[in-house]
Structures are given as structure tokens and as C-alpha cells.
Scaffold this motif. Structure first.
Motif, mmCIF file in Angstrom:
data_model
loop_
_atom_site.group_PDB
_atom_site.id
_atom_site.type_symbol
_atom_site.label_atom_id
_atom_site.label_comp_id
_atom_site.label_asym_id
_atom_site.label_seq_id
_atom_site.Cartn_x
_atom_site.Cartn_y
_atom_site.Cartn_z
ATOM 1 N N UNK A 32 0.827 -1.214 0.000
ATOM 2 C CA UNK A 32 0.000 0.000 0.000
ATOM 3 C C UNK A 32 0.855 1.255 0.000
ATOM 4 N N UNK A 33 2.070 1.162 0.563
ATOM 5 C CA UNK A 33 2.895 2.357 0.749
ATOM 6 C C UNK A 33 3.756 2.701 -0.463
ATOM 7 N N UNK A 34 4.095 1.714 -1.291
ATOM 8 C CA UNK A 34 4.962 1.991 -2.443
ATOM 9 C C UNK A 34 4.661 0.997 -3.559
ATOM 10 N N UNK A 35 4.031 1.483 -4.609
ATOM 11 C CA UNK A 35 3.600 0.631 -5.718
ATOM 12 C C UNK A 35 4.726 0.357 -6.714
ATOM 13 N N UNK A 36 5.881 0.990 -6.539
ATOM 14 C CA UNK A 36 6.946 0.850 -7.539
ATOM 15 C C UNK A 36 7.706 -0.459 -7.416
ATOM 16 N N UNK A 37 7.605 -1.120 -6.267
ATOM 17 C CA UNK A 37 8.401 -2.305 -6.001
ATOM 18 C C UNK A 37 7.594 -3.567 -6.268
ATOM 19 N N UNK A 38 8.295 -4.698 -6.333
ATOM 20 C CA UNK A 38 7.620 -5.997 -6.394
ATOM 21 C C UNK A 38 7.437 -6.507 -4.971
ATOM 22 N N UNK A 39 6.207 -6.813 -4.615
ATOM 23 C CA UNK A 39 5.902 -7.339 -3.286
ATOM 24 C C UNK A 39 5.291 -8.722 -3.432
ATOM 25 N N UNK A 40 5.797 -9.674 -2.635
ATOM 26 C CA UNK A 40 5.348 -11.062 -2.743
ATOM 27 C C UNK A 40 5.048 -11.642 -1.371
ATOM 28 N N UNK A 41 3.960 -12.362 -1.269
ATOM 29 C CA UNK A 41 3.786 -13.275 -0.142
ATOM 30 C C UNK A 41 4.522 -14.549 -0.534
ATOM 31 N N UNK A 42 5.571 -14.870 0.204
ATOM 32 C CA UNK A 42 6.409 -16.021 -0.142
ATOM 33 C C UNK A 42 7.281 -16.355 1.057
ATOM 34 N N UNK A 43 7.990 -17.477 0.946
ATOM 35 C CA UNK A 43 8.828 -17.951 2.037
ATOM 36 C C UNK A 43 10.295 -17.950 1.620
ATOM 37 N N UNK A 44 11.175 -17.691 2.585
ATOM 38 C CA UNK A 44 12.612 -17.778 2.308
ATOM 39 C C UNK A 44 13.040 -19.188 1.934
ATOM 40 N N UNK A 45 12.266 -20.181 2.300
ATOM 41 C CA UNK A 45 12.629 -21.559 1.975
ATOM 42 C C UNK A 45 12.280 -21.925 0.539
ATOM 43 N N UNK A 46 11.535 -21.066 -0.145
ATOM 44 C CA UNK A 46 11.202 -21.297 -1.551
ATOM 45 C C UNK A 46 10.972 -19.939 -2.209
ATOM 46 N N UNK A 47 12.065 -19.268 -2.529
ATOM 47 C CA UNK A 47 11.987 -17.898 -3.049
ATOM 48 C C UNK A 47 11.574 -17.938 -4.523
ATOM 49 N N UNK A 48 10.484 -17.277 -4.893
ATOM 50 C CA UNK A 48 10.013 -17.353 -6.286
ATOM 51 C C UNK A 48 10.713 -16.366 -7.211
ATOM 52 N N UNK A 49 12.041 -16.393 -7.186
ATOM 53 C CA UNK A 49 12.850 -15.589 -8.094
ATOM 54 C C UNK A 49 13.821 -16.502 -8.832
ATOM 55 N N UNK A 50 14.218 -16.079 -10.015
ATOM 56 C CA UNK A 50 15.095 -16.887 -10.860
ATOM 57 C C UNK A 50 16.494 -17.018 -10.251
ATOM 58 N N UNK A 51 17.203 -18.052 -10.666
ATOM 59 C CA UNK A 51 18.596 -18.232 -10.259
ATOM 60 C C UNK A 51 19.415 -17.008 -10.695
ATOM 61 N N UNK A 52 20.384 -16.639 -9.850
ATOM 62 C CA UNK A 52 21.352 -15.588 -10.197
ATOM 63 C C UNK A 52 20.672 -14.279 -10.641
ATOM 64 N N UNK A 53 19.640 -13.875 -9.906
ATOM 65 C CA UNK A 53 18.878 -12.684 -10.308
ATOM 66 C C UNK A 53 19.070 -11.504 -9.364
ATOM 67 N N UNK A 54 19.795 -11.691 -8.261
ATOM 68 C CA UNK A 54 19.857 -10.676 -7.210
ATOM 69 C C UNK A 54 21.309 -10.384 -6.843
ATOM 70 N N UNK A 55 21.638 -9.110 -6.689
ATOM 71 C CA UNK A 55 22.976 -8.718 -6.230
ATOM 72 C C UNK A 55 23.092 -8.739 -4.708
ATOM 73 N N UNK A 56 22.023 -8.309 -4.022
ATOM 74 C CA UNK A 56 22.049 -8.166 -2.567
ATOM 75 C C UNK A 56 20.766 -8.710 -1.974
ATOM 76 N N UNK A 57 20.905 -9.521 -0.927
ATOM 77 C CA UNK A 57 19.756 -9.974 -0.140
ATOM 78 C C UNK A 57 19.851 -9.346 1.239
ATOM 79 N N UNK A 58 18.742 -8.795 1.696
ATOM 80 C CA UNK A 58 18.623 -8.335 3.078
ATOM 81 C C UNK A 58 17.888 -9.379 3.890
#
Length: 277
Positions: free
Chosen positions: A133-159
Motif C-alpha cells: 500500500x505504501x509503495x507501488x513501484x516495487x515488487x511485493x510477494x507473499x512467499x517464504x525464504x525456503x522457496x523464493x520465487x525468483x530466478x537463479x542468479x537474479x539478485x545482487x544483494x539480499x537483506x
């Protein structure tokens, strides 16, 4: 420029997801609708451990009220400085809550002229709803760290902020040479609150929060400062937003909730782990 990170994969078969109007769909025709708040639920029912996993609506509301008072602003600043030291990047907040820390990072990135592609996930739908609700520019997902719905090798930094790291999944989605930035309580964090709510305080063994040998500690910074809560509501919000709400006894909660003010120590590690290649 701030833009969404959209390298989504289907949580059922791992195939790429493509946006078609208001639905993300894979080649096997699995479909996930974008909610009116702007997020997508990529946590299949069979992957849930309970009907409503993660932080409750009350916990999310309490955390939002507490953080927006600025009590943890020095933590947000330290985290933003650490993230943005690397310049332009694709960023995943794995356990984003209601998005407070991501918003602080984005605000500073815009001031610095840093380009970010950003996604936030949390297992709590209430947290993700509040964040979206606060920022529509980002991708927001209901998901779990044990099964992240992002492609392999797609992220530079994880918080992973006060969260639960899953080493294998983090390694899968990180690019070669990527970073994991973790923020975790140090020994004296909220010690004054613990003295009030617990009859006995256990000594905390300070060990690294992730033990996988592929993650090498690159730097660590301890951020410690005092906080004064001057209202009963702020104390209730703090207790409600933390795991201490469920760990303490009813008597302990009553002692804390009877207070009208409380001076606290914030004591937190900010650590950067590099993914060895």
C-alpha cells in the motif's frame, strides 16, 4: 531510478512467470493474480505450515506504529549506508515486514541517484499488504525464504533483517559475488525490557547468524544507542511486534504493559557476507 525486480518463477514448477494484465502466469498455465493492494501471493497452500503464517495483523500494525515514530531510525540509516555502498543493484528484502527498512533505503537511493531493482517478500500476507500500500513501484510477494520465487542468479544483494536465513535458497538467487546483509540482535538488545518481562535472562551466545561456508563474513558493524519510550502505547507496540510477546508469561506481559515510560538499549549487528565463487 527505482523499479520492480520481476524475475519471478512459478512456485509450483519453477518456470518463469510472465505478467498478463493483472495475473502472473507460467507456461504450464499456473496463474497468480495481483491483489488490489499491488502484491502477488506466491505461497501455495501446500507450502503453508498454518492457515495464516507469519506475523499477525496486530503485530504488523504495532510494528508500523513503533517504527514510524523513528525509534529505530539509526538502524535504518546504517542498513541503507551498507546497502548503497555498492551502487546500482538488484535488491531482495527476504522478510520485508511492512517495508520500513526498504523505504528508508529507497529514499536514500533516490537522494544519491542510485538505481535499484527491488523486491520484498514476507510470509505474512498482512505485512506484505501493508508494504504494498505504501509503495507501488516495487515488487511485493507473499512467499517464504525456503522457496523464493525468483530466478537463479537474479539478485545482487539480499537483506535479512531480524529474519530467518535459508542458505541454499539465498545462494541460488544471488548472482556470483553477491552479498547477504543481515541485521540481528546483539547481547544487550532490549535488555531493560527483558529484565521486566522475564524472571530469568539467559546469556546470549553471540554466534554468526549463518553457518554456511560459502558465505564469508566481509564486514560487521555494531549499532548501539539508547531509546526512551515515553508512552504506554509505545511500550505495548514494542512488546507486540517482537517474539517476546509469545515467549514471556502473562505476568511478564502485564508488568510491561503497566509501564508509562521505559528507557531501552538498542544493540544490533549489521553484517555483510560475501558469496564465494
Amino acid at each position: 531510478m527505482i523499479k520492480p525486480l520481476t524475475d519471478f518463477i512459478c512456485p509450483l514448477d519453477g518456470k518463469p512467470l510472465h505478467l498478463n494484465e493483472r495475473s502472473w502466469r507460467c507456461d504450464n498455465n499456473h496463474s497468480y493474480d495481483v491483489a488490489k493492494q499491488g502484491y502477488v501471493n506466491l505461497l501455495p497452500v501446500q507450502n503453508k505450515r498454518s492457515k495464516d503464517p507469519g506475523d499477525s495483523k496486530a503485530m504488523v500494525q504495532a510494528r508500523r506504529e513503533y517504527l514510524e515514530q523513528g525509534y529505530y531510525q539509526p538502524l535504518a540509516q546504517a542498513l541503507a549506508n551498507t546497502v548503497l555502498a555498492e551502487g546500482d543493484q538488484a535488491l531482495l528484502d527476504a522478510g520485508c515486514g511492512e517495508g520500513y527498512y526498504l523505504r528508508c533505503i529507497i529514499e536514500q537511493a533516490e537522494q544519491n541517484g542510485t538505481d535499484l531493482s527491488v523486491a520484498g517478500l514476507d510470509i505474512s500476507k498482512w505485512a506484505v499488504q501493508a508494504a504494498a500500500k505504501r509503495d507501488k513501484r516495487l515488487s511485493w510477494m507473499v512467499a517464504s525464504n525456503s522457496s523464493i520465487p525468483l530466478a537463479d542468479n537474479s539478485v545482487d544483494t539480499i537483506l535479512c533483517v531480524f529474519g530467518f536465513p535459508v542458505a541454499d535458497e539465498f545462494k541460488r538467487v544471488l548472482k556470483p559475488g553477491g552479498r547477504l546483509i543481515m541485521m540481528d540482535p546483539a547481547a544487550d538488545h532490549l535488555k531493560e525490557l527483558k529484565t521486566i518481562i522475564y524472571s530469568e535472562i539467559k546469556t546470549k551466545n553471540e554466534t554468526l547468524p549463518i553457518a554456511d561456508p560459502d558465505f564469508e563474513l566481509a564486514s560487521e558493524q555494531k549499532v548501539a544507542f539508547p531509546v526512551s519510550l515515553a508512552s504506554n502505547q509505545a511500550i505495548k507496540d514494542l512488546l507486540t511486534m517482537t517474539p517476546h510477546l509469545y515467549r514471556t508469561s502473562a505476568e511478564g506481559r502485564e508488568r510491561a504493559e503497566a509501564l508509562s515510560s521505559l528507557k531501552l538499549t538498542v544493540d544490533v549487528w549489521v553484517r555483510v557476507f560475501g558469496l564465494s565463487t
